[in-house]
Design a protein around this motif. Structure first.
Motif, PDB file in Angstrom:
ATOM      1  N   ASP A   1       0.827  -1.212   0.000  1.00 48.14           N
ATOM      2  CA  ASP A   1       0.000   0.000   0.000  1.00 48.14           C
ATOM      3  C   ASP A   1       0.860   1.260   0.000  1.00 48.14           C
ATOM      4  O   ASP A   1       0.531   2.245  -0.663  1.00 48.14           O
ATOM      5  CB  ASP A   1      -0.951   0.022   1.189  1.00 48.14           C
ATOM      6  CG  ASP A   1      -2.102  -0.960   1.053  1.00 48.14           C
ATOM      7  OD1 ASP A   1      -2.443  -1.353  -0.092  1.00 48.14           O
ATOM      8  OD2 ASP A   1      -2.670  -1.339   2.093  1.00 48.14           O
TER       9      ASP A   1
ATOM     10  N   ARG B   1      -7.482  -6.115  -3.085  1.00 45.33           N
ATOM     11  CA  ARG B   1      -6.147  -6.637  -2.800  1.00 45.33           C
ATOM     12  C   ARG B   1      -6.162  -8.147  -2.612  1.00 45.33           C
ATOM     13  O   ARG B   1      -7.051  -8.684  -1.963  1.00 45.33           O
ATOM     14  CB  ARG B   1      -5.605  -5.991  -1.528  1.00 45.33           C
ATOM     15  CG  ARG B   1      -5.398  -4.498  -1.624  1.00 45.33           C
ATOM     16  CD  ARG B   1      -5.209  -3.894  -0.233  1.00 45.33           C
ATOM     17  NE  ARG B   1      -4.962  -2.466  -0.291  1.00 45.33           N
ATOM     18  CZ  ARG B   1      -5.921  -1.556  -0.365  1.00 45.33           C
ATOM     19  NH1 ARG B   1      -7.199  -1.919  -0.379  1.00 45.33           N
ATOM     20  NH2 ARG B   1      -5.614  -0.276  -0.430  1.00 45.33           N
TER      21      ARG B   1
ATOM     22  N   HIS C   1      -2.910  -5.915  -6.709  1.00 48.61           N
ATOM     23  CA  HIS C   1      -3.948  -4.913  -6.455  1.00 48.61           C
ATOM     24  C   HIS C   1      -4.667  -4.609  -7.756  1.00 48.61           C
ATOM     25  O   HIS C   1      -4.033  -4.259  -8.754  1.00 48.61           O
ATOM     26  CB  HIS C   1      -3.345  -3.634  -5.902  1.00 48.61           C
ATOM     27  CG  HIS C   1      -2.776  -3.780  -4.540  1.00 48.61           C
ATOM     28  ND1 HIS C   1      -2.326  -2.708  -3.817  1.00 48.61           N
ATOM     29  CD2 HIS C   1      -2.571  -4.871  -3.745  1.00 48.61           C
ATOM     30  CE1 HIS C   1      -1.876  -3.126  -2.635  1.00 48.61           C
ATOM     31  NE2 HIS C   1      -2.005  -4.433  -2.582  1.00 48.61           N
TER      32      HIS C   1
END
Length: 152
Positions: A18, A85, A94
């Motif tokens: 992320d 995800r 992703h």
């Protein structure tokens, strides 16, 4: 120290998938080629496919494509939305809906791109190894139900 250093640092050291994804999209939005390229793994087989484009392989080809993109229009006003995800210990995939704000003769409009970003955990931390983007539509944010109606 500039404000971009902590974000670049997170991508450089790996952080999480992320963190790397956030730095990648910030690099696109700010037109910061170094920040964007810091997100990529330094491997021969990394790949990038822009909507309607050819497959770019390796750091040099990917860098040249983004450099040309930034030279032709600067930053890319993109926002990552509806991120799904699939993460594991050493890889992450992703699926992203990218909303791009485009200024036309009729005014501002939004274009949509469907992207898949693949991350691997390397010795340097998490890095992007594939960015594959395809043209989308405004309805791209609508997702199919989780249970298929037809089995095959």
């Amino acid at each position: 120290m500039s404000r971009t250093k902590p974000q670049l640092h997170a991508a450089t050291l790996g952080g999480t998938p992320d963190d790397v994804e956030a730095a990648f999209y910030e690099g696109l939005r700010s037109g910061d080629l170094d920040k964007l390229m810091a997100c990529w793994a330094d491997e021969d087989d990394i790949a990038c496919i822009h909507p309607g484009g050819t497959r770019l392989l390796g750091m040099a080809a990917i860098r040249a494509a983004f450099e040309a993109m930034f030279a032709n229009g600067g930053a890319v006003p993109v926002t990552a939305e509806h991120i799904r995800r699939v993460d594991s210990m050493a890889s992450a995939v992703h699926h992203v809906l990218e909303r791009v704000d485009v200024l036309t003769s009729e005014g501002a409009v939004q274009a949509y791109v469907l992207a898949t970003n693949v991350y691997h955990k390397t010795a340097q931390g998490w890095r992007l190894v594939v960015h594959h983007a395809s043209p989308g539509t405004q309805g791209a944010a609508t997702e199919m139900p989780h249970t298929p109606k037809v089995l095959h």
